[in-house]
Design a protein around this motif. Structure first.
Motif, PDB file in Angstrom:
ATOM      1  N   VAL A  85      88.906 -19.962 -54.304  1.00 41.41           N
ATOM      2  CA  VAL A  85      88.286 -18.674 -54.600  1.00 41.41           C
ATOM      3  C   VAL A  85      89.149 -17.919 -55.610  1.00 41.41           C
ATOM      4  CG1 VAL A  85      87.544 -16.431 -53.673  1.00 41.41           C
ATOM      5  CG2 VAL A  85      87.270 -18.518 -52.294  1.00 41.41           C
ATOM      6  N   LEU A  86      88.537 -17.489 -56.700  1.00 43.69           N
ATOM      7  CA  LEU A  86      89.169 -16.528 -57.594  1.00 43.69           C
ATOM      8  C   LEU A  86      88.674 -15.169 -57.129  1.00 43.69           C
ATOM      9  CD1 LEU A  86      90.874 -15.749 -60.028  1.00 43.69           C
ATOM     10  CD2 LEU A  86      88.881 -16.166 -61.492  1.00 43.69           C
ATOM     11  N   ALA A  87      89.512 -14.464 -56.384  1.00 43.35           N
ATOM     12  CA  ALA A  87      89.113 -13.213 -55.749  1.00 43.35           C
ATOM     13  C   ALA A  87      89.311 -12.046 -56.702  1.00 43.35           C
ATOM     14  CB  ALA A  87      89.924 -12.998 -54.473  1.00 43.35           C
ATOM     15  N   GLY A  88      88.433 -11.056 -56.600  1.00 44.66           N
ATOM     16  CA  GLY A  88      88.549  -9.902 -57.476  1.00 44.66           C
ATOM     17  C   GLY A  88      88.363  -8.599 -56.730  1.00 44.66           C
ATOM     18  N   ILE A  89      89.273  -7.672 -56.942  1.00 42.59           N
ATOM     19  CA  ILE A  89      89.157  -6.322 -56.386  1.00 42.59           C
ATOM     20  C   ILE A  89      88.364  -5.468 -57.373  1.00 42.59           C
ATOM     21  CG2 ILE A  89      90.455  -4.224 -55.838  1.00 42.59           C
ATOM     22  CD1 ILE A  89      92.662  -6.000 -54.716  1.00 42.59           C
ATOM     23  N   TRP A  90      87.294  -4.853 -56.891  1.00 44.01           N
ATOM     24  CA  TRP A  90      86.448  -4.028 -57.745  1.00 44.01           C
ATOM     25  C   TRP A  90      87.096  -2.670 -57.966  1.00 44.01           C
ATOM     26  CZ3 TRP A  90      82.734  -4.530 -61.097  1.00 44.01           C
ATOM     27  CH2 TRP A  90      82.010  -3.414 -61.505  1.00 44.01           C
ATOM     28  N   VAL A  91      87.101  -2.207 -59.202  1.00 49.17           N
ATOM     29  CA  VAL A  91      87.649  -0.900 -59.556  1.00 49.17           C
ATOM     30  C   VAL A  91      86.527  -0.047 -60.115  1.00 49.17           C
ATOM     31  CG1 VAL A  91      89.249   0.341 -61.066  1.00 49.17           C
ATOM     32  CG2 VAL A  91      89.957  -1.810 -59.987  1.00 49.17           C
ATOM     33  N   GLN A  97      91.836   6.602 -60.099  1.00 50.08           N
ATOM     34  CA  GLN A  97      90.747   7.018 -59.220  1.00 50.08           C
ATOM     35  C   GLN A  97      90.492   6.011 -58.100  1.00 50.08           C
ATOM     36  OE1 GLN A  97      87.840   7.390 -62.350  1.00 50.08           O
ATOM     37  NE2 GLN A  97      87.929   9.624 -62.351  1.00 50.08           N
ATOM     38  N   SER A  98      90.814   4.757 -58.343  1.00 50.52           N
ATOM     39  CA  SER A  98      90.561   3.696 -57.363  1.00 50.52           C
ATOM     40  C   SER A  98      91.813   3.280 -56.607  1.00 50.52           C
ATOM     41  CB  SER A  98      89.954   2.476 -58.056  1.00 50.52           C
ATOM     42  OG  SER A  98      88.660   2.754 -58.534  1.00 50.52           O
ATOM     43  N   ALA A  99      92.900   4.008 -56.753  1.00 49.89           N
ATOM     44  CA  ALA A  99      94.186   3.596 -56.176  1.00 49.89           C
ATOM     45  C   ALA A  99      94.095   3.350 -54.672  1.00 49.89           C
ATOM     46  CB  ALA A  99      95.254   4.638 -56.484  1.00 49.89           C
ATOM     47  N   GLY A 100      93.426   4.243 -53.952  1.00 50.48           N
ATOM     48  CA  GLY A 100      93.306   4.085 -52.501  1.00 50.48           C
ATOM     49  C   GLY A 100      92.521   2.845 -52.128  1.00 50.48           C
ATOM     50  N   ASN A 101      91.413   2.608 -52.841  1.00 45.10           N
ATOM     51  CA  ASN A 101      90.597   1.432 -52.560  1.00 45.10           C
ATOM     52  C   ASN A 101      91.335   0.138 -52.910  1.00 45.10           C
ATOM     53  OD1 ASN A 101      88.472   3.045 -51.682  1.00 45.10           O
ATOM     54  ND2 ASN A 101      87.466   3.054 -53.681  1.00 45.10           N
ATOM     55  N   ILE A 102      92.105   0.183 -53.989  1.00 49.00           N
ATOM     56  CA  ILE A 102      92.871  -1.005 -54.374  1.00 49.00           C
ATOM     57  C   ILE A 102      93.893  -1.339 -53.290  1.00 49.00           C
ATOM     58  CG2 ILE A 102      94.543  -1.931 -56.027  1.00 49.00           C
ATOM     59  CD1 ILE A 102      93.082  -0.259 -58.189  1.00 49.00           C
ATOM     60  N   GLU A 129      86.695  -5.497 -66.356  1.00 53.80           N
ATOM     61  CA  GLU A 129      86.318  -4.665 -67.500  1.00 53.80           C
ATOM     62  C   GLU A 129      86.453  -3.177 -67.172  1.00 53.80           C
ATOM     63  OE1 GLU A 129      82.616  -5.817 -69.293  1.00 53.80           O
ATOM     64  OE2 GLU A 129      83.048  -7.970 -69.128  1.00 53.80           O
ATOM     65  N   VAL A 130      87.592  -2.812 -66.632  1.00 51.49           N
ATOM     66  CA  VAL A 130      87.841  -1.429 -66.210  1.00 51.49           C
ATOM     67  C   VAL A 130      87.886  -0.500 -67.429  1.00 51.49           C
ATOM     68  CG1 VAL A 130      89.493   0.122 -65.090  1.00 51.49           C
ATOM     69  CG2 VAL A 130      89.102  -2.167 -64.173  1.00 51.49           C
ATOM     70  N   GLY A 131      87.232   0.657 -67.304  1.00 49.53           N
ATOM     71  CA  GLY A 131      87.235   1.649 -68.364  1.00 49.53           C
ATOM     72  C   GLY A 131      88.467   2.536 -68.295  1.00 49.53           C
ATOM     73  N   ASP A 132      89.601   1.968 -68.579  1.00 52.90           N
ATOM     74  CA  ASP A 132      90.871   2.682 -68.532  1.00 52.90           C
ATOM     75  C   ASP A 132      91.750   2.124 -69.641  1.00 52.90           C
ATOM     76  OD1 ASP A 132      92.978   4.310 -67.745  1.00 52.90           O
ATOM     77  OD2 ASP A 132      92.933   3.682 -65.640  1.00 52.90           O
ATOM     78  N   SER A 133      92.892   2.750 -69.879  1.00 51.54           N
ATOM     79  CA  SER A 133      93.784   2.244 -70.923  1.00 51.54           C
ATOM     80  C   SER A 133      94.401   0.930 -70.483  1.00 51.54           C
ATOM     81  CB  SER A 133      94.884   3.258 -71.218  1.00 51.54           C
ATOM     82  OG  SER A 133      95.823   3.318 -70.156  1.00 51.54           O
ATOM     83  N   VAL A 160      90.693  -8.698 -65.326  1.00 50.71           N
ATOM     84  CA  VAL A 160      89.680  -9.324 -66.179  1.00 50.71           C
ATOM     85  C   VAL A 160      89.132  -8.277 -67.123  1.00 50.71           C
ATOM     86  CG1 VAL A 160      87.382 -10.354 -66.252  1.00 50.71           C
ATOM     87  CG2 VAL A 160      89.032 -11.124 -64.544  1.00 50.71           C
ATOM     88  N   HIS A 161      89.057  -8.643 -68.398  1.00 48.83           N
ATOM     89  CA  HIS A 161      88.442  -7.739 -69.369  1.00 48.83           C
ATOM     90  C   HIS A 161      87.731  -8.579 -70.421  1.00 48.83           C
ATOM     91  CE1 HIS A 161      87.746  -3.751 -70.891  1.00 48.83           C
ATOM     92  NE2 HIS A 161      88.611  -3.246 -70.018  1.00 48.83           N
ATOM     93  N   THR A 162      87.022  -7.918 -71.322  1.00 44.51           N
ATOM     94  CA  THR A 162      86.386  -8.653 -72.408  1.00 44.51           C
ATOM     95  C   THR A 162      87.470  -9.270 -73.289  1.00 44.51           C
ATOM     96  OG1 THR A 162      86.334  -6.749 -73.910  1.00 44.51           O
ATOM     97  CG2 THR A 162      84.461  -7.039 -72.404  1.00 44.51           C
ATOM     98  N   TRP A 163      87.144 -10.375 -73.889  1.00 37.59           N
ATOM     99  CA  TRP A 163      88.139 -11.074 -74.701  1.00 37.59           C
ATOM    100  C   TRP A 163      88.587 -10.229 -75.892  1.00 37.59           C
ATOM    101  CZ3 TRP A 163      87.819 -12.705 -79.831  1.00 37.59           C
ATOM    102  CH2 TRP A 163      86.557 -12.604 -80.438  1.00 37.59           C
ATOM    103  N   VAL A 164      87.691  -9.412 -76.433  1.00 40.80           N
ATOM    104  CA  VAL A 164      88.037  -8.558 -77.573  1.00 40.80           C
ATOM    105  C   VAL A 164      89.039  -7.487 -77.147  1.00 40.80           C
ATOM    106  CG1 VAL A 164      87.138  -6.871 -79.227  1.00 40.80           C
ATOM    107  CG2 VAL A 164      85.862  -8.978 -78.775  1.00 40.80           C
TER     108      VAL A 164
END
Length: 295
Positions: A85-91, A97-102, A129-133, A160-164
């Motif tokens: 399994v390649l597991a992923g935590i959703w942000v 903003q997601s620190a507690g959930n992470i 593809e998180v909308g953060d810096s 994980v983000h877009t390759w660009v």
């Protein structure tokens, strides 16, 4: 009886040979089945999807969130099917903003790691593809990795983000591996039969240049079967078959890169558009006969 045993053995070997030409490393699986509204995939449904993945030669499944008890259910199904399994935590929103959930999901992952063993997990990604810096993203990845290492969890950690975005923000190379989404369809300049060329002659060289020496995983790549054209990219069943065939063959030529096909089944609950709802693979055509066998 002797002839029957020989026949079974021959058929088993034939199935093994067909599966062996599946050059994708894994397949992405949503936590919801293809239903009009978002619903939780049951354990039985996870078992079924993992078995389909195994029977079609995939070695791993990717999830991008832990809602719906997805992590223990997917890990249990993967264990039964012999997959990782390649597991992923959703942000949702920024990393802050997601620190507690992470933090909560890191504890969930730690529990699954202890229950199913280190070998069950190919990696853990913090965000898709998180909308953060890029700096905020990699800082949270490093913080999460440091926490896991402190409690004895040695799974590779990345985002994980877009390759660009990764190409243009090389700080993201400083994770345990590079996780990039790469869809020729959304580029708009490639036809379906050029999907493999797009990934391995455009995306991968750019990522290898940006992140020299780093392991690269293409965490999703696929082709929709419905919706309007996007430049040269035309949705459709024949086009999706051609895209997957071309990408599967391209995967054969660079074993250093793992590619996860996108995605197991259509997600008709998605609100965006027919493109996003129609990337599903299983049930649309015979993968072993129409997509994987030519290689």
């Amino acid at each position: 009886m002797h002839y029957f045993k020989q026949l079974v053995t021959t058929l088993s070997l034939a199935i093994t040979v067909v599966q062996a030409v599946t050059n994708f490393g894994g397949i992405a699986v949503s936590n919801s089945p293809s239903t009009p509204s978002y619903t939780c995939r049951s354990q039985a449904q996870w078992n079924d999807i993992a078995n389909q993945a195994r029977n079609n030669g995939f070695r791993s499944i990717r999830i991008i969130g832990f809602d719906c008890e997805a992590l223990p259910r997917a890990a249990s199904a993967a264990a039964s099917a012999g997959l990782t399994v390649l597991a992923g935590i959703w942000v949702d929103g920024s990393m802050a903003q997601s620190a507690g959930n992470i933090r909560r999901d890191l504890d969930t992952f730690r529990a699954a790691y202890n229950q199913f063993g280190s070998g069950r997990f190919a990696g853990l990604t913090i965000g898709n593809e998180v909308g953060d810096s890029a700096v905020n993203i990699i800082n949270k990845v490093n913080e999460s990795r440091n926490f896991l290492r402190s409690v004895g969890v040695n799974t590779p950690v990345s985002t994980v983000h877009t390759w660009v975005f990764i190409r243009d923000n090389r700080v993201l190379c400083n994770a345990d591996f590079v996780g990039a989404n790469a869809h020729a369809f959304f580029d708009g300049n490639f036809a379906a039969e050029q999907t493999g060329d797009f990934v391995f002659k455009t995306v991968v060289p750019n990522l290898k240049s940006a992140c020299p020496g780093r392991e690269i995983r293409i965490t999703e790549s696929g082709w929709p079967t419905r919706g309007p054209a996007n430049g040269r990219a035309v949705p459709g069943l024949d086009q999706a078959r051609s895209a997957l065939l071309n990408l599967n063959c391209a995967c054969r030529d660079d074993r250093s890169v793992t590619v996860y096909a996108f995605e197991a089944d259509d997600q008709i609950w998605k609100p965006e558009n027919d493109w996003e709802r129609s990337f599903g693979i299983f049930g649309k055509f015979n993968l072993n006969g129409e997509v994987f066998a030519p290689c």
